[in-house]
Design a protein around this motif. Structure first.
Motif, PDB file in Angstrom:
ATOM      1  N   SER A  88     -15.965   5.885 -16.056  1.00 28.88           N
ATOM      2  CA  SER A  88     -14.897   5.682 -17.033  1.00 28.88           C
ATOM      3  C   SER A  88     -13.893   4.668 -16.493  1.00 28.88           C
ATOM      4  N   GLU A  89     -13.147   4.059 -17.387  1.00 28.10           N
ATOM      5  CA  GLU A  89     -12.151   3.079 -16.968  1.00 28.10           C
ATOM      6  C   GLU A  89     -11.071   3.734 -16.116  1.00 28.10           C
ATOM      7  N   THR A  90     -10.768   5.014 -16.378  1.00 31.70           N
ATOM      8  CA  THR A  90      -9.776   5.715 -15.555  1.00 31.70           C
ATOM      9  C   THR A  90     -10.251   5.818 -14.119  1.00 31.70           C
ATOM     10  N   ASP A  91     -11.520   6.213 -13.923  1.00 32.81           N
ATOM     11  CA  ASP A  91     -12.071   6.271 -12.569  1.00 32.81           C
ATOM     12  C   ASP A  91     -12.065   4.900 -11.917  1.00 32.81           C
ATOM     13  N   ARG A  92     -12.496   3.883 -12.652  1.00 31.06           N
ATOM     14  CA  ARG A  92     -12.571   2.540 -12.074  1.00 31.06           C
ATOM     15  C   ARG A  92     -11.191   2.045 -11.662  1.00 31.06           C
ATOM     16  N   ALA A  93     -10.177   2.341 -12.467  1.00 32.13           N
ATOM     17  CA  ALA A  93      -8.822   1.884 -12.143  1.00 32.13           C
ATOM     18  C   ALA A  93      -8.330   2.525 -10.846  1.00 32.13           C
ATOM     19  N   LYS A  94      -8.607   3.810 -10.661  1.00 35.93           N
ATOM     20  CA  LYS A  94      -8.172   4.487  -9.434  1.00 35.93           C
ATOM     21  C   LYS A  94      -8.936   3.962  -8.227  1.00 35.93           C
ATOM     22  N   ILE A  95     -10.235   3.718  -8.386  1.00 40.36           N
ATOM     23  CA  ILE A  95     -11.041   3.180  -7.283  1.00 40.36           C
ATOM     24  C   ILE A  95     -10.541   1.787  -6.917  1.00 40.36           C
ATOM     25  N   ARG A  96     -10.248   0.961  -7.928  1.00 41.91           N
ATOM     26  CA  ARG A  96      -9.704  -0.376  -7.670  1.00 41.91           C
ATOM     27  C   ARG A  96      -8.384  -0.283  -6.895  1.00 41.91           C
ATOM     28  N   ALA A  97      -7.551   0.665  -7.299  1.00 41.45           N
ATOM     29  CA  ALA A  97      -6.235   0.804  -6.666  1.00 41.45           C
ATOM     30  C   ALA A  97      -6.385   1.132  -5.180  1.00 41.45           C
ATOM     31  N   ILE A  98      -7.348   1.982  -4.834  1.00 39.25           N
ATOM     32  CA  ILE A  98      -7.558   2.325  -3.421  1.00 39.25           C
ATOM     33  C   ILE A  98      -8.065   1.106  -2.659  1.00 39.25           C
ATOM     34  N   PHE A  99      -9.016   0.365  -3.245  1.00 41.13           N
ATOM     35  CA  PHE A  99      -9.499  -0.849  -2.588  1.00 41.13           C
ATOM     36  C   PHE A  99      -8.386  -1.881  -2.461  1.00 41.13           C
ATOM     37  N   ASP A 100      -7.518  -1.988  -3.468  1.00 41.01           N
ATOM     38  CA  ASP A 100      -6.387  -2.914  -3.381  1.00 41.01           C
ATOM     39  C   ASP A 100      -5.451  -2.520  -2.234  1.00 41.01           C
ATOM     40  N   CYS A 101      -5.257  -1.230  -2.079  1.00 39.25           N
ATOM     41  CA  CYS A 101      -4.439  -0.735  -0.962  1.00 39.25           C
ATOM     42  C   CYS A 101      -5.048  -1.166   0.367  1.00 39.25           C
ATOM     43  N   LEU A 102      -6.363  -0.998   0.509  1.00 37.91           N
ATOM     44  CA  LEU A 102      -7.057  -1.424   1.726  1.00 37.91           C
ATOM     45  C   LEU A 102      -6.986  -2.938   1.917  1.00 37.91           C
ATOM     46  N   ARG A 103      -7.162  -3.667   0.815  1.00 37.84           N
ATOM     47  CA  ARG A 103      -7.183  -5.133   0.874  1.00 37.84           C
ATOM     48  C   ARG A 103      -5.847  -5.664   1.405  1.00 37.84           C
ATOM     49  N   VAL A 104      -4.750  -5.142   0.875  1.00 38.95           N
ATOM     50  CA  VAL A 104      -3.424  -5.581   1.304  1.00 38.95           C
ATOM     51  C   VAL A 104      -3.182  -5.190   2.761  1.00 38.95           C
ATOM     52  N   ALA A 105      -3.597  -3.969   3.128  1.00 38.37           N
ATOM     53  CA  ALA A 105      -3.375  -3.485   4.495  1.00 38.37           C
ATOM     54  C   ALA A 105      -4.157  -4.314   5.509  1.00 38.37           C
ATOM     55  N   GLU A 106      -5.406  -4.637   5.199  1.00 36.27           N
ATOM     56  CA  GLU A 106      -6.214  -5.447   6.110  1.00 36.27           C
ATOM     57  C   GLU A 106      -5.623  -6.845   6.268  1.00 36.27           C
ATOM     58  N   ALA A 107      -5.152  -7.417   5.170  1.00 32.92           N
ATOM     59  CA  ALA A 107      -4.531  -8.737   5.240  1.00 32.92           C
ATOM     60  C   ALA A 107      -3.277  -8.706   6.109  1.00 32.92           C
ATOM     61  N   ASP A 108      -2.472  -7.661   5.933  1.00 30.16           N
ATOM     62  CA  ASP A 108      -1.247  -7.521   6.720  1.00 30.16           C
ATOM     63  C   ASP A 108      -1.566  -7.301   8.194  1.00 30.16           C
ATOM     64  N   ALA A 109      -2.589  -6.476   8.466  1.00 32.65           N
ATOM     65  CA  ALA A 109      -2.932  -6.154   9.847  1.00 32.65           C
ATOM     66  C   ALA A 109      -3.447  -7.363  10.612  1.00 32.65           C
ATOM     67  N   LEU A 320      -2.240   3.078 -17.167  1.00 29.01           N
ATOM     68  CA  LEU A 320      -2.408   2.481 -15.852  1.00 29.01           C
ATOM     69  C   LEU A 320      -3.256   1.218 -15.890  1.00 29.01           C
ATOM     70  N   THR A 321      -4.427   1.296 -16.508  1.00 30.69           N
ATOM     71  CA  THR A 321      -5.326   0.139 -16.523  1.00 30.69           C
ATOM     72  C   THR A 321      -4.705  -1.033 -17.274  1.00 30.69           C
ATOM     73  N   GLN A 322      -4.081  -0.750 -18.401  1.00 24.92           N
ATOM     74  CA  GLN A 322      -3.475  -1.805 -19.219  1.00 24.92           C
ATOM     75  C   GLN A 322      -2.352  -2.506 -18.461  1.00 24.92           C
ATOM     76  N   PHE A 328      -1.911  -8.513 -13.108  1.00 28.50           N
ATOM     77  CA  PHE A 328      -2.807  -9.570 -12.640  1.00 28.50           C
ATOM     78  C   PHE A 328      -2.792 -10.790 -13.568  1.00 28.50           C
ATOM     79  N   LYS A 329      -2.509 -10.577 -14.840  1.00 28.63           N
ATOM     80  CA  LYS A 329      -2.508 -11.682 -15.797  1.00 28.63           C
ATOM     81  C   LYS A 329      -1.231 -12.504 -15.718  1.00 28.63           C
ATOM     82  N   HIS A 330      -0.100 -11.852 -15.511  1.00 22.68           N
ATOM     83  CA  HIS A 330       1.187 -12.540 -15.642  1.00 22.68           C
ATOM     84  C   HIS A 330       1.952 -12.697 -14.328  1.00 22.68           C
ATOM     85  N   THR A 331       1.355 -12.288 -13.196  1.00 21.93           N
ATOM     86  CA  THR A 331       1.982 -12.564 -11.900  1.00 21.93           C
ATOM     87  C   THR A 331       0.952 -13.232 -11.003  1.00 21.93           C
ATOM     88  N   SER A 332       1.390 -13.681  -9.839  1.00 27.49           N
ATOM     89  CA  SER A 332       0.512 -14.373  -8.891  1.00 27.49           C
ATOM     90  C   SER A 332      -0.158 -13.420  -7.914  1.00 27.49           C
TER      91      SER A 332
END
Length: 408
Positions: A88-109, A320-322, A328-332
């Motif tokens: 479901s889109e709800t599941d996908r949005a939460k999974i994306r959010a966790i990966f985004d958290c990891l992505r930002v943390a790895e970049a910072d580290a 959340l998904t919207q 992502f559409k209106h910021t950098s």
């Protein structure tokens, strides 16, 4: 009553430990594997076994992959798996959010741009399974709110493909710092080595709340980590149950006081250092148009002393998904942080106040049946002040006085 759960983070937290705790607490392995197959591109099995860590009997889970499984994955590979999944889109949005958290943390580290950091230990199907299983398992168990204890600090060293390092990996520490996760740093028997993995930290940072709650316990499960330690036991506990409303002072509940407790709202944030004020203003308008409850910016300073802002929005879970798509559409930004919130809302009503200048709509706040704030609508007051050529404050004062005498 609301179904909730509590993570008792005894010896640490990782993705496989959380899977094990959910299975030990009653999650069906067959149901979990069926749902995971909707996002995991290669065949796999979850192998459960009983074990002990100290005096605690727990479940340990191994992920078995076929020889055909891709041994190394990158950020784009994970994004593709999420986008192509049948979840479901709800599941996908939460999974994306966790990966985004990891992505930002790895970049910072590693001081690299977001999405360009090398994943090393995280770049395997195990990471996708751990993160997706956390989201799917919470859904199957019908957990509406997940609470968690403070994370345990540890001492000693950890090992990775980078070599020896601190017991808390740089990416994990970045998540702890960015999300302000509570850490217990005193007391006897702190874990040795890496007790909190980046994946485990990203999961609890995104899905859990570190706030007080009352729970009527129905079931308890324990998930064991791979290391067999007992000082403390290398396990995480999962308590399943229902929430029990806490009485307010003077034995008055939130309902009695006219307060509404909301647990279905989330905070979305991102750091921005390359947008103008006009661009941020337009993005704010777009977020409100798409259903954001509130939007604001907070000045910060980023690397190399660059001035920037934290761009934040509060949204209902259903939006959340919207709202994420609007970010992502209106910021950098290349990644957002998502955190579930508790919110208390005061009872309010709207009345029409008849003043000597004209009709003004007024919002009133009530606490325990008593009006504690009166706020005239700015647009009405500004229109009247402009038409009559008088100060707007005169219109507002007249509206407040008239509204205070309205009986209802």
């Amino acid at each position: 009553m609301t179904r909730i759960a509590y993570l008792d983070i005894i010896g640490g937290i990782s993705g496989d430990m959380l899977i094990s705790a959910m299975l030990d607490a009653g999650l069906s392995r067959q149901k979990l594997e069926t749902e995971l197959a909707k996002i995991v591109p290669d065949p796999f099995t979850l192998n459960e076994s009983r074990t002990n860590r100290g005096a605690i009997s727990a479940t340990h889970t191994d992920v078995a992959l076929t020889n055909e499984a891709d041994p190394k994955l990158g950020w784009q590979d994970f994004d593709t798996c999420i986008d192509n999944s049948a979840l479901s889109e709800t599941d996908r949005a939460k999974i994306r959010a966790i990966f985004d958290c990891l992505r930002v943390a790895e970049a910072d580290a590693h001081n690299t741009p977001e999405g360009e950091s090398h994943l090393h230990e995280l770049g395997t199907l195990d990471t996708l399974i751990d993160i997706a299983a956390a989201v799917i398992g919470i859904r199957i168990l019908e957990i509406e709110t997940l609470y968690a204890s403070a994370l345990p600090a540890s001492y000693g060293m950890s090992s990775s493909s980078h070599g020896k390092g601190a017991s808390i990996a740089p990416a994990t520490m970045s998540i702890i710092k960015s999300y302000q996760l509570p850490v217990r740093i005193s007391g006897a028997n702190l874990p040795v080595g890496e007790s909190i993995t980046p994946t485990g930290a990203a999961i609890v940072a995104t899905l859990a709340r570190f706030s007080p709650a009352n729970i009527l316990i129905e079931n308890i499960g324990y998930g064991a980590g791979t290391r067999n330690t007992d000082t403390p036991p290398n396990v995480v506990g999962l308590w399943l149950g229902k929430s029990q409303k806490q009485l307010e002072p003077f034995n008055k509940t939130a309902d009695d006081l006219g307060l509404v407790h909301q647990s279905d709202v989330v905070l979305i944030e991102t750091n921005i250092d390359d947008m103008t004020g006009e661009q941020l203003g337009y993005a704010t308008e777009m977020l409100f148009e798409n259903g954001a409850v509130d939007v604001w910016t907070t000045p910060i300073q980023m690397k190399k002393s660059r001035p920037a802002v934290i761009f934040s929005a509060i949204v209902n879970q259903s939006k959340l998904t919207q709202i994420a798509a609007t970010f992502f559409k209106h910021t950098s930004t290349l990644g957002i942080r998502v955190k579930q919130l508790d919110r208390m809302i005061a009872h309010r009503d709207f009345v029409t106040a008849e003043t000597r200048y004209g009709t003004v709509r007024v919002k009133r706040r009530k606490i325990d049946g008593i009006i504690t704030q009166i706020a005239p609508e700015y647009d009405d007051c500004a229109r009247i002040a402009s038409e009559l050529g008088i100060p707007i404050q005169e219109v507002m004062d007249a509206a407040k006085q008239a509204a205070s005498s309205v009986r209802n």
